[in-house]
Structure formats: C-alpha cells, structure tokens
Design a protein around this motif. Structure first.
Motif, short mmCIF file in Angstrom:
data_model
loop_
_atom_site.label_atom_id
_atom_site.label_comp_id
_atom_site.label_asym_id
_atom_site.label_seq_id
_atom_site.Cartn_x
_atom_site.Cartn_y
_atom_site.Cartn_z
N ALA A 12 1.80 16.08 6.00
CA ALA A 12 1.44 15.38 4.62
C ALA A 12 1.91 13.93 4.66
N GLY A 13 2.92 13.57 5.38
CA GLY A 13 3.73 12.28 5.42
C GLY A 13 2.74 11.35 6.21
N VAL A 14 2.13 11.91 7.20
CA VAL A 14 1.11 11.13 8.13
C VAL A 14 -0.10 10.97 7.29
N LEU A 15 -0.50 11.90 6.67
CA LEU A 15 -1.96 11.67 5.78
C LEU A 15 -1.49 10.45 4.67
N LEU A 16 -0.32 10.65 3.94
CA LEU A 16 -0.01 9.76 3.04
C LEU A 16 0.15 8.08 3.51
N VAL A 17 0.71 8.11 4.54
CA VAL A 17 0.56 6.59 5.28
C VAL A 17 -0.63 6.33 5.73
N LEU A 22 -5.28 2.77 4.54
CA LEU A 22 -6.48 2.58 4.31
C LEU A 22 -7.05 1.95 3.30
N THR A 23 -6.40 2.35 2.06
CA THR A 23 -6.47 1.79 0.73
C THR A 23 -6.12 0.35 0.57
N ALA A 24 -5.09 -0.17 1.35
CA ALA A 24 -4.73 -1.49 1.26
C ALA A 24 -5.57 -2.06 2.23
N THR A 25 -6.33 -1.81 3.35
CA THR A 25 -7.14 -2.41 4.16
C THR A 25 -8.54 -2.52 3.50
N LEU A 26 -8.98 -1.64 2.79
CA LEU A 26 -10.16 -1.68 1.84
C LEU A 26 -10.22 -2.76 0.90
#
Length: 212
Positions: A12-17, A22-26
C-alpha cells in the motif's frame, strides 16, 4: 503485525508513493505545457475569427481589440460573450461577434458572425454544434458552401420575411428533410444584425473594450 499484514502495508505504501509521484509528474507536465496550449488556442481562435472577414480588409491584431459584451437575447447568450473589432489603418471597419443559435436540432449552435460598418455580413462560421451527422453537415464550410450565402446580406436585404428558409417563404435554401438547423442559424444571424444595428456606436467606437 503478521507477515501478511506487513506485506500488505508495504504494498500500500509503494502504491501511495507511486500515485503521488505520478500525479505530481502529470501536474508538472501540464503546467509546463500550459503556455503552448494557450498559444495554440489563441492561434486557432485568431484564424477562425479572421475567416469571417475579407482577406486584407483589416490590418490589426483582432484579439488585441477585444470587447466584452453583456448577455443579450439577440445574441442568444445567457452569459458575457466576446466581440473583436477589425481595423484598417486604425479605423474600425468591422466587428466579429460570438453568437448562439439556441434552438438547433440537437442543441446550441455556436457561431462567429462578421459584420462591417455598413451593417453587411462579411462572413459566418460555425464554431461548434451537435447536429446529426449528415443533416447538419452543410453548416460546416469543410462540407458545404451553404454558410457563404450570408455574405453581403444585411438587416434589410433581405427584409424580415426573407430571413427564412424557402419552405417558410424566405430566401435561403435548405436540405430536404432538415429545416430545423438552417432555421436556427438564419434566425441567429438575423438577430446578430439587429444587435449590431442597436449597438453600432459602441461596437465601432475608437476605444474598444467597453461593454455593449
């Protein structure tokens, strides 16, 4: 905590990171692209607005001579719209209006309408519509020459009775089995001419930018 629980928490932590990254990059990519997107939109709008005017009839940057117009039933608008004043050697010669035909077959038909100082139409272009494919094709310049029939027309030429499709006793052609679309566009253009006649002094003032 059990091994399974630790593994699930780690995943879950990996998915959150990953999601945050990804959101920040987009978001950053969109931020960097914004100037180009806005520039392209301006170029498209500038070209479309210019299509409603005869070539070489003006020499100003239309988008730099922009007016803000209050909502008006003659323009079919329920919120502020824009107009652009065309100038030749700094003298106002025409205006291009945003207008809406609210009663198309499948909804609103957004228009740009060019009108010169003599009250004659210099051009009409459809910006967007949702008309049925095939039946609404002839209001698009890429598929039909019908929209060019407005060129040179005015509030009085033809008279009020002439501003209808021939089926209704007017002067405008229409496609058999499809009269709602042309009726809507014809009425919207006629109303725009009436709007310009009513607000002529403001629209062709030497100091554009005020509300009509």
């Amino acid at each position: 905590m059990t091994t399974i629980a630790r593994a699930a928490a780690r995943a879950a932590g990996v998915l959150l990171v990953f999601s945050v990254t990804l959101t920040a990059t987009l978001a950053y990519t969109y931020y960097l692209a914004q100037p180009n997107i806005k520039s392209n939109e301006q170029d498209v709008r500038r070209k479309l607005v210019a299509q409603t005017l005869p070539e070489a009839s003006f020499n100003n940057d239309l988008l730099s001579n922009q007016l803000s117009l209050s909502p008006d039933t003659l323009l079919g608008t329920d919120k502020p719209s824009l107009a652009w004043q065309a100038r030749l050697n700094n003298v106002p010669v025409a205006v291009v209006l945003e207008a809406t035909a609210p009663d198309g077959y499948s909804g609103k038909i957004e228009l740009l309408i060019g009108i010169n100082t003599d009250g004659k139409l210099t051009g009409v272009r459809v910006v967007s519509h949702k008309e049925t494919p095939g039946l609404g094709d002839y209001i698009e310049t890429a598929k039909s020459k019908w929209i060019y029939n407005f060129n040179g027309k005015s509030n009085s030429q033809p008279d009020d009775n002439g501003w209808k499709v021939k089926k209704d006793g007017g002067q405008f052609d229409y496609m058999a089995g499809a009269t709602i679309t042309p009726r809507a566009v014809i009425k919207a253009v006629h109303h725009a001419l009436q709007y310009v006649n009513k607000h002529h002094a403001t629209l062709f003032a030497n100091q554009p930018g005020v509300k009509a």
